[in-house]
Motif scaffolding. Sequence first.
Motif, PDB file in Angstrom:
ATOM      1  N   GLU A   1       0.930  -1.223   0.140  1.00  0.00           N
ATOM      2  CA  GLU A   1      -0.004   0.141   0.108  1.00  0.00           C
ATOM      3  C   GLU A   1       0.818   1.369  -0.052  1.00  0.00           C
ATOM      4  N   ASP A   2       1.836   1.272   0.809  1.00  0.00           N
ATOM      5  CA  ASP A   2       2.759   2.561   0.885  1.00  0.00           C
ATOM      6  C   ASP A   2       3.367   2.601  -0.423  1.00  0.00           C
ATOM      7  N   LEU A   3       3.792   1.609  -1.260  1.00  0.00           N
ATOM      8  CA  LEU A   3       4.517   2.029  -2.637  1.00  0.00           C
ATOM      9  C   LEU A   3       3.522   2.167  -3.789  1.00  0.00           C
ATOM     10  N   VAL A   4       2.262   2.255  -3.573  1.00  0.00           N
ATOM     11  CA  VAL A   4       1.398   2.880  -4.472  1.00  0.00           C
ATOM     12  C   VAL A   4       1.656   4.568  -4.652  1.00  0.00           C
ATOM     13  N   GLN A   5       2.033   4.930  -3.645  1.00  0.00           N
ATOM     14  CA  GLN A   5       2.652   6.415  -3.809  1.00  0.00           C
ATOM     15  C   GLN A   5       4.193   6.236  -3.805  1.00  0.00           C
ATOM     16  N   TYR A   6       4.909   6.791  -4.759  1.00  0.00           N
ATOM     17  CA  TYR A   6       6.122   6.415  -5.049  1.00  0.00           C
ATOM     18  C   TYR A   6       7.099   6.846  -3.791  1.00  0.00           C
ATOM     19  N   ASN A   7       6.602   7.893  -3.249  1.00  0.00           N
ATOM     20  CA  ASN A   7       7.620   8.305  -1.927  1.00  0.00           C
ATOM     21  C   ASN A   7       7.033   7.885  -0.615  1.00  0.00           C
ATOM     22  N   ASP A   8       6.123   7.064  -0.296  1.00  0.00           N
ATOM     23  CA  ASP A   8       5.555   6.695   0.690  1.00  0.00           C
ATOM     24  C   ASP A   8       4.531   7.946   1.328  1.00  0.00           C
ATOM     25  N   GLY A   9       3.858   8.692   0.392  1.00  0.00           N
ATOM     26  CA  GLY A   9       3.331   9.717   0.978  1.00  0.00           C
ATOM     27  C   GLY A   9       2.115   9.520   1.542  1.00  0.00           C
ATOM     28  N   PHE A  10       1.513   8.346   1.663  1.00  0.00           N
ATOM     29  CA  PHE A  10       0.539   8.075   2.489  1.00  0.00           C
ATOM     30  C   PHE A  10       0.602   8.014   3.985  1.00  0.00           C
ATOM     31  N   LYS A  11       1.956   7.443   4.180  1.00  0.00           N
ATOM     32  CA  LYS A  11       2.463   7.096   5.549  1.00  0.00           C
ATOM     33  C   LYS A  11       2.356   8.400   6.458  1.00  0.00           C
ATOM     34  N   THR A  12       2.300   9.711   5.807  1.00  0.00           N
ATOM     35  CA  THR A  12       2.534  10.975   6.525  1.00  0.00           C
ATOM     36  C   THR A  12       0.940  11.318   6.869  1.00  0.00           C
ATOM     37  N   ASN A  13       0.025  10.733   6.348  1.00  0.00           N
ATOM     38  CA  ASN A  13      -1.547  10.709   6.923  1.00  0.00           C
ATOM     39  C   ASN A  13      -1.998  12.151   6.593  1.00  0.00           C
ATOM     40  N   LEU A  14      -1.682  12.832   5.258  1.00  0.00           N
ATOM     41  CA  LEU A  14      -2.416  14.260   5.498  1.00  0.00           C
ATOM     42  C   LEU A  14      -3.708  13.984   4.328  1.00  0.00           C
ATOM     43  N   ILE A  15      -4.390  13.149   4.945  1.00  0.00           N
ATOM     44  CA  ILE A  15      -5.558  12.653   4.620  1.00  0.00           C
ATOM     45  C   ILE A  15      -6.739  12.891   5.349  1.00  0.00           C
ATOM     46  N   GLY A  16      -7.647  13.576   4.972  1.00  0.00           N
ATOM     47  CA  GLY A  16      -8.755  14.093   5.954  1.00  0.00           C
ATOM     48  C   GLY A  16      -9.237  15.357   5.404  1.00  0.00           C
ATOM     49  N   THR A  17     -10.025  15.949   6.646  1.00  0.00           N
ATOM     50  CA  THR A  17     -10.485  17.430   6.354  1.00  0.00           C
ATOM     51  C   THR A  17      -9.448  18.333   6.458  1.00  0.00           C
ATOM     52  N   PRO A  18      -9.500  19.669   5.992  1.00  0.00           N
ATOM     53  CA  PRO A  18      -8.586  20.683   6.061  1.00  0.00           C
ATOM     54  C   PRO A  18      -8.006  21.027   7.610  1.00  0.00           C
ATOM     55  N   GLU A  19      -9.094  20.825   8.489  1.00  0.00           N
ATOM     56  CA  GLU A  19      -8.710  20.794   9.967  1.00  0.00           C
ATOM     57  C   GLU A  19      -7.656  19.863  10.449  1.00  0.00           C
ATOM     58  N   GLN A  20      -8.018  18.603  10.187  1.00  0.00           N
ATOM     59  CA  GLN A  20      -7.203  17.503  10.467  1.00  0.00           C
ATOM     60  C   GLN A  20      -5.875  17.730   9.818  1.00  0.00           C
ATOM     61  N   ILE A  21      -5.757  17.976   8.447  1.00  0.00           N
ATOM     62  CA  ILE A  21      -4.320  18.129   7.992  1.00  0.00           C
ATOM     63  C   ILE A  21      -3.621  19.075   8.444  1.00  0.00           C
ATOM     64  N   ALA A  22      -4.191  20.372   8.913  1.00  0.00           N
ATOM     65  CA  ALA A  22      -3.597  21.348   9.249  1.00  0.00           C
ATOM     66  C   ALA A  22      -3.066  21.112  10.589  1.00  0.00           C
TER      67      ALA A  22
END
Length: 366
Positions: free
Chosen positions: A294-315
Amino acid sequence: MTNSHDQVKFAYWVPNVSGGLVISKIEQRTGWDIDYNRRLAQIAEQAGFDYALSQIRFTAGYGAEFQHEPVAFSHALLAATTKLKVIAALLPGPWNPAVAAKQIATISQLTEGRVAVNIVSGWFRGEFTAIGEPWLDHDERYRRSEEFIRALRGIWTQDNFTFRGDFYRFSDYTLKPKPAHPLPEIFQGGSSRAARDMAARVSDWYFTNGNSVAEIKKQIDDIRAKARANNHSVKIGVNAFAIARDTEAEARAVLDEIIVKADPEAVNAFGHEVKNAGKASPEGQGNWAQSSFEDLVQYNDGFKTNLIGTPEQIAERIVALKEVGVDLVLLGFLHFQEEVEYFGGRVIPLVRALEAKTGAHAEAAE
Ligand SMILES: Cc1cc2nc3c(=O)[nH]c(=O)nc-3n(C[C@H](O)[C@H](O)[C@H](O)COP(=O)(O)O)c2cc1C
């Protein structure tokens, strides 16, 4: 040390190669052509992004069927913008430091010092074979990169530059004109022992793959301690694939769809190829050394940082990264133009508001 009053910086990946930033058959409304990219750069600088990072690829592999050359492409983006800094990727081996120093100095002169460079050390052995370039062992690649960086800096800052390395030599060399000021910043990609040690000695910026706050903190503490001992200071950039939506459920559904539509053959082939990165180092650590399918689906492990959600959660998560010493967040998106605009409109202002609050607390506590 990062000053808590400094604002975290934002960069985006320039889609100068085709196929987007995820190895998935999900629709990606992202173009790799120059018209799309010029417009994207203009949207990004309006939206509050500080940097754009171009990519170097010589051949296709796991998507990326078409690849524009990053130095020429970066210059075109600089010509289309007025504030954005554009980071041109350079790969020691194919690039010779004398040519690179001169190319970048000229672009710097033409753009009032808005160009920077990202020195990448290579993970794609098939690409080196395809262009007849010798493939070095992992740590040797970093030894060469470090000499490359020392050569760039020397040429840019000194007259009569003399350097005796194992890979590069200069004798009494004076570049004229030198780059404009500010001098081009030197970024590097990679997180293995050799990459961190190089950052702690010579790089202005260290870029690492996506990861949790705790893992990023470990890297930062290690690098900053070493840098202090070397009397050097280095800033930190972390990759993340952002999926900002009005609700968390929507954002999670997008991630699920990316994974469900991942191209297993391509992801596994990429997973095999990146074993030449950190995993091939003496300590067996570094980028992709612990990445799941799953991590490799994004070339540089970008899901792991978890900036996935609402603007408030990401901020909030961006500010948490900043709290452990992150200076810059590098972002990839599914639909670049639309999402860079949304990110600038909805997320960056929340980050700035949180930073102002933290700054106020810090001042009150002083
Ligand atoms: C933000 C970032 C950007 C990178 N850009 C490129 C690139 O454009 N081309 C490339 O071949 N490698 C690129 N790399 C790969 C690194 O230069 C390096 O080869 C790889 O991360 C190996 O890491 P390691 O030192 O942990 O083994 C990038 C890495 C990072 C973190």
